[in-house]
Design a protein around this motif. Structure first.
Motif, PDB file in Angstrom:
ATOM      1  N   MET A   1       0.832  -1.183   0.000  1.00  0.00           N
ATOM      2  CA  MET A   1       0.000   0.000   0.000  1.00  0.00           C
ATOM      3  C   MET A   1       0.882   1.253   0.000  1.00  0.00           C
ATOM      4  N   ALA A   2       0.437   2.272  -0.705  1.00  0.00           N
ATOM      5  CA  ALA A   2       1.233   3.492  -0.840  1.00  0.00           C
ATOM      6  C   ALA A   2       1.248   4.296   0.451  1.00  0.00           C
ATOM      7  N   LYS A   3       2.309   5.068   0.619  1.00  0.00           N
ATOM      8  CA  LYS A   3       2.417   5.942   1.787  1.00  0.00           C
ATOM      9  C   LYS A   3       1.467   7.128   1.634  1.00  0.00           C
ATOM     10  N   ILE A   4       1.060   7.692   2.764  1.00  0.00           N
ATOM     11  CA  ILE A   4       0.226   8.899   2.743  1.00  0.00           C
ATOM     12  C   ILE A   4       1.140  10.096   2.570  1.00  0.00           C
ATOM     13  N   LYS A   5       0.849  10.907   1.568  1.00  0.00           N
ATOM     14  CA  LYS A   5       1.673  12.090   1.334  1.00  0.00           C
ATOM     15  C   LYS A   5       1.266  13.214   2.280  1.00  0.00           C
ATOM     16  N   THR A   6       2.247  13.983   2.716  1.00  0.00           N
ATOM     17  CA  THR A   6       2.003  15.156   3.540  1.00  0.00           C
ATOM     18  C   THR A   6       1.641  16.314   2.631  1.00  0.00           C
ATOM     19  N   LYS A   7       0.602  17.063   3.002  1.00  0.00           N
ATOM     20  CA  LYS A   7       0.233  18.260   2.239  1.00  0.00           C
ATOM     21  C   LYS A   7       1.313  19.305   2.445  1.00  0.00           C
ATOM     22  N   SER A   8       1.824  19.860   1.348  1.00  0.00           N
ATOM     23  CA  SER A   8       2.896  20.845   1.431  1.00  0.00           C
ATOM     24  C   SER A   8       2.464  22.090   2.191  1.00  0.00           C
ATOM     25  N   SER A   9       1.206  22.499   1.987  1.00  0.00           N
ATOM     26  CA  SER A   9       0.720  23.698   2.679  1.00  0.00           C
ATOM     27  C   SER A   9       0.653  23.466   4.184  1.00  0.00           C
ATOM     28  N   ALA A  10       0.293  22.263   4.596  1.00  0.00           N
ATOM     29  CA  ALA A  10       0.184  21.956   6.019  1.00  0.00           C
ATOM     30  C   ALA A  10       1.556  21.897   6.677  1.00  0.00           C
ATOM     31  N   LYS A  11       2.525  21.342   5.985  1.00  0.00           N
ATOM     32  CA  LYS A  11       3.843  21.208   6.598  1.00  0.00           C
ATOM     33  C   LYS A  11       4.514  22.574   6.785  1.00  0.00           C
ATOM     34  N   LYS A  12       4.114  23.566   5.986  1.00  0.00           N
ATOM     35  CA  LYS A  12       4.639  24.925   6.131  1.00  0.00           C
ATOM     36  C   LYS A  12       3.945  25.683   7.265  1.00  0.00           C
ATOM     37  N   ARG A  13       2.711  25.302   7.589  1.00  0.00           N
ATOM     38  CA  ARG A  13       1.903  26.078   8.531  1.00  0.00           C
ATOM     39  C   ARG A  13       1.879  25.542   9.955  1.00  0.00           C
ATOM     40  N   PHE A  14       2.151  24.239  10.133  1.00  0.00           N
ATOM     41  CA  PHE A  14       2.005  23.631  11.446  1.00  0.00           C
ATOM     42  C   PHE A  14       3.304  22.990  11.900  1.00  0.00           C
ATOM     43  N   LYS A  15       3.438  22.874  13.233  1.00  0.00           N
ATOM     44  CA  LYS A  15       4.613  22.254  13.831  1.00  0.00           C
ATOM     45  C   LYS A  15       4.126  21.263  14.878  1.00  0.00           C
ATOM     46  N   VAL A  16       4.706  20.068  14.900  1.00  0.00           N
ATOM     47  CA  VAL A  16       4.314  19.040  15.866  1.00  0.00           C
ATOM     48  C   VAL A  16       5.392  18.950  16.941  1.00  0.00           C
TER      49      VAL A  16
END
Length: 66
Positions: free
Chosen positions: A1-16
């Motif tokens: 099964m394919a990996k889930i891609k991270t949304k580029s806009s989300a990775k720029k806006r949020f920090k975990v």
């Protein structure tokens, strides 16, 4: 099964954080900052936690939970 891609806009806006909290920047800092008081601007520079109502959506966009 394919990996889930991270949304580029989300990775720029949020920090975990290590504890799993998701942080976001406050709004109203983009422009017209000269008319805002320094006390107000100082408060806006701090990051805040994403509310529970949006947490699932943000986690999905970041690829944390399928």
């Amino acid at each position: 099964m394919a990996k889930i891609k991270t949304k580029s806009s989300a990775k720029k806006r949020f920090k975990v954080t290590k504890s799993g909290k998701i942080l976001r920047h406050r709004n109203n800092v983009g422009h017209n900052t000269g008319s805002k008081r320094s006390k107000h601007m100082n408060r806006l520079t701090k990051e805040v936690e994403v509310p529970k109502s949006l947490k699932k959506k943000v986690e999905k966009a970041l690829g944390l939970k399928g």
